[in-house]
Design a protein around this motif. Structure first.
Motif, PDB file in Angstrom:
ATOM      1  N   GLY A  42       0.831  -1.196   0.000  1.00 10.06           N
ATOM      2  CA  GLY A  42       0.000   0.000   0.000  1.00 10.06           C
ATOM      3  C   GLY A  42       0.864   1.244   0.000  1.00 10.06           C
ATOM      4  N   ALA A  43       0.244   2.352  -0.331  1.00 12.02           N
ATOM      5  CA  ALA A  43       0.976   3.617  -0.351  1.00 12.02           C
ATOM      6  C   ALA A  43       1.347   4.025   1.071  1.00 12.02           C
ATOM      7  CB  ALA A  43       0.117   4.698  -1.015  1.00 12.02           C
ATOM      8  N   THR A  44       2.220   5.005   1.173  1.00  8.54           N
ATOM      9  CA  THR A  44       2.620   5.528   2.483  1.00  8.54           C
ATOM     10  C   THR A  44       1.392   6.037   3.232  1.00  8.54           C
ATOM     11  OG1 THR A  44       4.770   6.184   1.603  1.00  8.54           O
ATOM     12  CG2 THR A  44       4.061   7.236   3.648  1.00  8.54           C
ATOM     13  N   GLY A  45       1.277   5.630   4.503  1.00  8.68           N
ATOM     14  CA  GLY A  45       0.142   6.060   5.318  1.00  8.68           C
ATOM     15  C   GLY A  45      -1.086   5.200   5.189  1.00  8.68           C
ATOM     16  N   SER A  46      -0.964   4.069   4.506  1.00  8.66           N
ATOM     17  CA  SER A  46      -2.147   3.211   4.310  1.00  8.66           C
ATOM     18  C   SER A  46      -2.407   2.304   5.505  1.00  8.66           C
ATOM     19  CB  SER A  46      -1.972   2.365   3.039  1.00  8.66           C
ATOM     20  OG  SER A  46      -0.814   1.554   3.141  1.00  8.66           O
ATOM     21  N   ARG A  87       9.331  -3.999  -2.865  1.00  9.06           N
ATOM     22  CA  ARG A  87       9.957  -4.519  -4.080  1.00  9.06           C
ATOM     23  C   ARG A  87       9.087  -5.590  -4.728  1.00  9.06           C
ATOM     24  NH1 ARG A  87      15.976  -5.108  -1.411  1.00  9.06           N
ATOM     25  NH2 ARG A  87      16.675  -2.963  -1.765  1.00  9.06           N
ATOM     26  N   ARG A  88       9.033  -5.518  -6.056  1.00 11.26           N
ATOM     27  CA  ARG A  88       8.184  -6.448  -6.803  1.00 11.26           C
ATOM     28  C   ARG A  88       8.622  -7.892  -6.607  1.00 11.26           C
ATOM     29  NH1 ARG A  88       5.900  -5.118 -12.740  1.00 11.26           N
ATOM     30  NH2 ARG A  88       4.712  -7.037 -13.123  1.00 11.26           N
ATOM     31  N   ALA A  89       9.940  -8.120  -6.562  1.00 13.63           N
ATOM     32  CA  ALA A  89      10.440  -9.483  -6.398  1.00 13.63           C
ATOM     33  C   ALA A  89      10.061 -10.046  -5.037  1.00 13.63           C
ATOM     34  CB  ALA A  89      11.960  -9.496  -6.568  1.00 13.63           C
ATOM     35  N   THR A  90      10.045  -9.182  -4.030  1.00 12.96           N
ATOM     36  CA  THR A  90       9.649  -9.617  -2.683  1.00 12.96           C
ATOM     37  C   THR A  90       8.168  -9.944  -2.637  1.00 12.96           C
ATOM     38  OG1 THR A  90      11.346  -8.163  -1.758  1.00 12.96           O
ATOM     39  CG2 THR A  90       9.650  -8.966  -0.253  1.00 12.96           C
ATOM     40  N   ILE A  91       7.365  -9.061  -3.217  1.00 12.39           N
ATOM     41  CA  ILE A  91       5.913  -9.269  -3.209  1.00 12.39           C
ATOM     42  C   ILE A  91       5.548 -10.560  -3.940  1.00 12.39           C
ATOM     43  CG2 ILE A  91       3.702  -8.288  -3.939  1.00 12.39           C
ATOM     44  CD1 ILE A  91       5.053  -5.502  -3.784  1.00 12.39           C
ATOM     45  N   ALA A  92       6.271 -10.850  -5.027  1.00 12.09           N
ATOM     46  CA  ALA A  92       5.963 -12.033  -5.834  1.00 12.09           C
ATOM     47  C   ALA A  92       6.186 -13.333  -5.080  1.00 12.09           C
ATOM     48  CB  ALA A  92       6.807 -12.017  -7.111  1.00 12.09           C
ATOM     49  N   LEU A  93       7.025 -13.301  -4.034  1.00  8.73           N
ATOM     50  CA  LEU A  93       7.285 -14.499  -3.248  1.00  8.73           C
ATOM     51  C   LEU A  93       6.132 -14.849  -2.307  1.00  8.73           C
ATOM     52  CD1 LEU A  93      11.027 -13.907  -2.287  1.00  8.73           C
ATOM     53  CD2 LEU A  93      10.150 -15.661  -3.838  1.00  8.73           C
ATOM     54  N   ALA A  94       5.245 -13.900  -2.046  1.00  9.13           N
ATOM     55  CA  ALA A  94       4.175 -14.103  -1.070  1.00  9.13           C
ATOM     56  C   ALA A  94       3.105 -15.041  -1.606  1.00  9.13           C
ATOM     57  CB  ALA A  94       3.555 -12.764  -0.690  1.00  9.13           C
ATOM     58  N   ASP A  95       2.517 -15.814  -0.700  1.00  9.26           N
ATOM     59  CA  ASP A  95       1.386 -16.673  -1.078  1.00  9.26           C
ATOM     60  C   ASP A  95       0.132 -15.837  -1.309  1.00  9.26           C
ATOM     61  OD1 ASP A  95       2.647 -19.373  -0.638  1.00  9.26           O
ATOM     62  OD2 ASP A  95       2.932 -18.508   1.351  1.00  9.26           O
ATOM     63  N   GLU A  96       0.036 -14.723  -0.584  1.00  8.03           N
ATOM     64  CA  GLU A  96      -1.120 -13.836  -0.740  1.00  8.03           C
ATOM     65  C   GLU A  96      -0.666 -12.400  -0.531  1.00  8.03           C
ATOM     66  OE1 GLU A  96      -5.737 -13.351   0.840  1.00  8.03           O
ATOM     67  OE2 GLU A  96      -4.209 -14.173   2.197  1.00  8.03           O
ATOM     68  N   VAL A  97      -1.300 -11.482  -1.245  1.00  3.84           N
ATOM     69  CA  VAL A  97      -1.030 -10.052  -1.111  1.00  3.84           C
ATOM     70  C   VAL A  97      -2.281  -9.381  -0.574  1.00  3.84           C
ATOM     71  CG1 VAL A  97      -0.427  -7.907  -2.287  1.00  3.84           C
ATOM     72  CG2 VAL A  97       0.646 -10.059  -2.990  1.00  3.84           C
ATOM     73  N   VAL A  98      -2.111  -8.566   0.462  1.00  2.00           N
ATOM     74  CA  VAL A  98      -3.209  -7.767   1.006  1.00  2.00           C
ATOM     75  C   VAL A  98      -2.909  -6.317   0.655  1.00  2.00           C
ATOM     76  CG1 VAL A  98      -4.364  -7.010   3.109  1.00  2.00           C
ATOM     77  CG2 VAL A  98      -3.660  -9.395   2.880  1.00  2.00           C
ATOM     78  N   PHE A  99      -3.777  -5.720  -0.151  1.00  3.43           N
ATOM     79  CA  PHE A  99      -3.555  -4.346  -0.622  1.00  3.43           C
ATOM     80  C   PHE A  99      -4.392  -3.373   0.205  1.00  3.43           C
ATOM     81  CE2 PHE A  99      -4.331  -0.832  -3.740  1.00  3.43           C
ATOM     82  CZ  PHE A  99      -3.019  -0.379  -3.775  1.00  3.43           C
ATOM     83  N   LEU A 100      -3.732  -2.372   0.781  1.00  4.69           N
ATOM     84  CA  LEU A 100      -4.377  -1.402   1.665  1.00  4.69           C
ATOM     85  C   LEU A 100      -4.456  -0.034   1.011  1.00  4.69           C
ATOM     86  CD1 LEU A 100      -2.423  -2.373   4.904  1.00  4.69           C
ATOM     87  CD2 LEU A 100      -4.883  -2.665   4.619  1.00  4.69           C
ATOM     88  N   GLU A 101      -5.602   0.610   1.199  1.00  6.56           N
ATOM     89  CA  GLU A 101      -5.781   1.998   0.770  1.00  6.56           C
ATOM     90  C   GLU A 101      -6.548   2.736   1.860  1.00  6.56           C
ATOM     91  OE1 GLU A 101      -6.300   2.629  -3.816  1.00  6.56           O
ATOM     92  OE2 GLU A 101      -7.557   0.922  -3.242  1.00  6.56           O
ATOM     93  N   GLY A 102      -5.928   3.767   2.425  1.00  6.94           N
ATOM     94  CA  GLY A 102      -6.595   4.565   3.457  1.00  6.94           C
ATOM     95  C   GLY A 102      -7.006   3.772   4.673  1.00  6.94           C
ATOM     96  N   GLY A 103      -6.235   2.782   5.043  1.00  7.09           N
ATOM     97  CA  GLY A 103      -6.540   1.993   6.230  1.00  7.09           C
ATOM     98  C   GLY A 103      -7.561   0.901   6.019  1.00  7.09           C
ATOM     99  N   ARG A 104      -7.933   0.644   4.769  1.00  8.66           N
ATOM    100  CA  ARG A 104      -8.895  -0.417   4.458  1.00  8.66           C
ATOM    101  C   ARG A 104      -8.291  -1.396   3.457  1.00  8.66           C
ATOM    102  NH1 ARG A 104     -14.290   0.856   5.721  1.00  8.66           N
ATOM    103  NH2 ARG A 104     -14.608   2.993   6.447  1.00  8.66           N
TER     104      ARG A 104
END
Length: 608
Positions: free
Chosen positions: A391-395, A552-569
């Motif tokens: 997520g972006a900074t502050g998410s 980093r994209r390479a780090t994120i790609a290693l994850a089994d799941e990605v949780v994307f945050l925007e504005g604390g949600r």
């Protein structure tokens, strides 16, 4: 450069008068070390009794030895021997009692200081990270050092003052026994002395408070400048920081000068009053002697007693003069001890072994000002899996990492390990289950071995080397001159940023946690090395669950799941490939991260 002022520490109670607050402080300190105080006071009282006895012996020698010698020309050898023996015996007792007083008062003061420093330090460690973030480190250091010392200042002269009070009571009895006129001189002098000290204490209190606050401010400014020395030099702020520190130091200087001026005005009066009383008592005594109301021996006894009272009475002035500073120091110490915000731990222990299951259940978190950082966040890190927070900074990514390690508690909802709310776990169980590695690594001024073991049970050199290997740090540690015994310096300044990050990751792994939380903990490591480390953690036989704040994209790609945050949600969940295809904000952010990383690497290669 401007700095936001830290919020004042809460006061521990109402603001009583200086004298009452000072006496309460003295009472509390005596309760901490009653035995040592008793030894010191008994020593002071014995010393006082011996001093008064010397006055009687000298008076007896004058009347029974000196006067007959002048009148008859004969010296009584027996009387002289008695007088010399008595004076010698009194001197030995005075020396012994003085040692008892000084040793007792000194050890009591240092023991009380150690007691309060331990209390303040325990309080610091019990308070949450959010409290520490609001109070400068320099101020906290001042609370544990300068304020504690200020609070205990009256202890050194206190037994002496108690002995003096004992002496005053006995002296008044003696004076009234010898002559009422001389007793009236003493009755007039002692209240005048106490009144003068009380006025001095009331005027000194605000000045002492200001000086003590400025000591903390100087400590805070100095600590910040020294701690940020690299930034100060890199930004060319040496002159500005010097000027800022000089300004605070100048204010402290002016405050201390004000304290000194007040002392200069009052202390000559406080010290001179007993001497004036001695002269007045001598004049009254001579008048009464000429009138035949008292004898020569009694006149000598009274004069000598007044002369020996002049110095001890100052001890009372020292105690009263130190009361304003001690009250200010004690209130600042009590402000720390009264600080609230503790996170109480439960009594449950986790029985399971292997990777733990982490669950966020409808979690919300708000700052003290009411700003909501997280809203209705729910997701799970299954045992042995890796979940990336993006997520972006502050998410809210770092806030989730702190909640997972229970550095803070959610405003609503629950965070659970293996179905157990973190608030129900013991501190020991929580620390053994989860390890948090933050982006900014902290290394103690100690050896590599001590930094990784942290005195934790069961962490031997074999486990340390295994943890170093898992964190990709075994090679550079092996190349150090003393290996695990290498001293790393303050904050690990002898290491590079990437080395410090790998060392702190190894420290977490050495404890064999069941859940690993990485808050951008490998940002200073080469991307290829970072991928190798994270892949190794994921593929190991006893892999813990991993919650990673990733950029980093390479780090994120290693994850089994990605949780994307925007504005604390949470606005999207899935694999990295799925989110790139289905969620445009995620794809744009990851692409921006990748582009920024590529530009940084290009700049580094160009500079090289």
């Amino acid at each position: 450069m401007t700095h936001a002022a830290a919020p004042p520490l809460p006061d521990a109670g109402p603001e009583p008068g200086i004298l009452r607050a000072g006496l309460r402080n003295i009472r509390d300190m005596i309760r901490i070390e009653p035995k040592r105080f008793s030894i010191a006071v008994v020593g002071a009282m014995v010393n006082t009794a011996m001093q008064m006895s010397v006055a009687f012996i000298i008076g007896w020698v004058v009347s029974q030895v000196a006067v007959p010698a002048f009148e008859n020309g004969e010296v009584g050898t027996g009387s002289v021997a008695i007088g010399v023996g008595a004076l010698l015996g009194m001197s030995i007792l005075r020396f012994s009692s003085m040692c008892a007083r000084r040793i007792g008062s000194g050890t009591q003061m240092f023991q009380v200081q150690a007691h309060w420093r331990r209390q303040v330090t325990r309080r610091y460690l019990a308070l949450p990270v959010s409290w520490h973030q609001k109070h400068p480190t320099g101020t906290l250091l001042s609370n544990a050092n300068a304020d504690v010392e200020a609070a205990t200042r009256p202890l050194a002269p206190l037994p002496f003052a108690c002995g003096t009070l004992f002496m005053l009571v006995l002296s008044m009895v003696v004076f009234f026994t010898i002559d009422w006129a001389i007793a009236l001189v003493a009755l007039g002098m002692f209240p005048a002395l106490f009144t003068l000290n009380a006025v001095f204490a009331s005027k000194m209190a605000p000045r002492a408070k200001r000086a003590q606050e400025l000591r903390a401010a100087v400590s805070a400014d100095g600590h910040e400048s020294f701690d940020g020395a690299l930034v100060v030099k890199a930004m060319g702020r040496e002159a500005a920081e010097t000027e800022r520190f000089a300004g605070t130091a100048g204010e402290l200087r002016d405050a201390m000068i004000g304290v000194g001026r007040l002392r200069a005005a009052f202390e000559p009066l406080i010290q001179g009053l007993p001497e004036i009383g001695t002269l007045l008592a001598l004049l009254v005594g001579l008048t009464r002697y000429e009138a035949g109301a008292i004898g020569l021996g009694e006149l000598v006894t009274v004069s000598f007693m007044f002369s020996i009272l002049a110095f001890p009475i100052r001890a009372i002035g020292w105690v009263l003069g130190d009361l304003p500073t001690s009250v200010v120091g004690r209130r600042r110490v009590d402000g720390v001890l009264a600080a609230t915000g503790d996170m109480a731990y439960g009594d449950r222990e986790l029985d399971g072994t292997g990777p733990a299951r982490l669950e966020f259940d409808s979690v919300a978190y708000s700052y003290a000002d009411g700003t909501e950082a997280l809203t209705d966040v729910s997701f799970t890190v299954e045992p042995g899996t890796t979940v990336a927070l993006v997520g972006a900074t502050g998410s809210g990514k770092s806030t989730l990492a702190h909640l997972a390690a229970r550095l803070t508690d959610p405003t609503r909802g629950a965070v659970r390990f293996d179905g157990v709310d973190l608030r129900e776990l013991t501190h020991r169980s929580l620390a053994a289950t989860c390890a948090l590695v933050q982006q900014i690594p902290f290394v103690f001024d100690d050896t590599v071995r001590a930094n990784l073991a942290l005195d934790r049970e069961g962490i031997d050199d074999t486990r340390i080397w295994q943890a170093l290997a898992a964190a990709g740090a075994d090679k550079f540690v092996g190349d150090l001159e003393a290996g695990l015994d290498t001293e790393l310096g303050e904050r690990g300044t002898s290491l590079s940023g990437g080395q410090r990050q790998r060392l702190t990751l190894a420290r977490a792994l050495a404890g064999q946690p069941r859940l690993l939380v990485l808050d951008d903990a490998t940002s200073a490591v080469d991307p290829k090395v970072e991928s190798e480390i994270l892949a190794g953690l994921k593929d190991s036989a006893d892999a813990a669950g991993v919650l990673v704040v990733a950029y980093r994209r390479a780090t994120i790609a290693l994850a089994d799941e990605v949780v994307f945050l925007e504005g604390g949600r949470i606005t999207a969940r899935g694999t990295h490939a799925e989110l790139l295809e289905t969620h445009r904000p995620y794809a744009e952010l990851v692409t921006a991260y990748e582009r920024a990383e590529a530009e940084r690497e290009f700049d580094e290669e160009t500079a090289a």
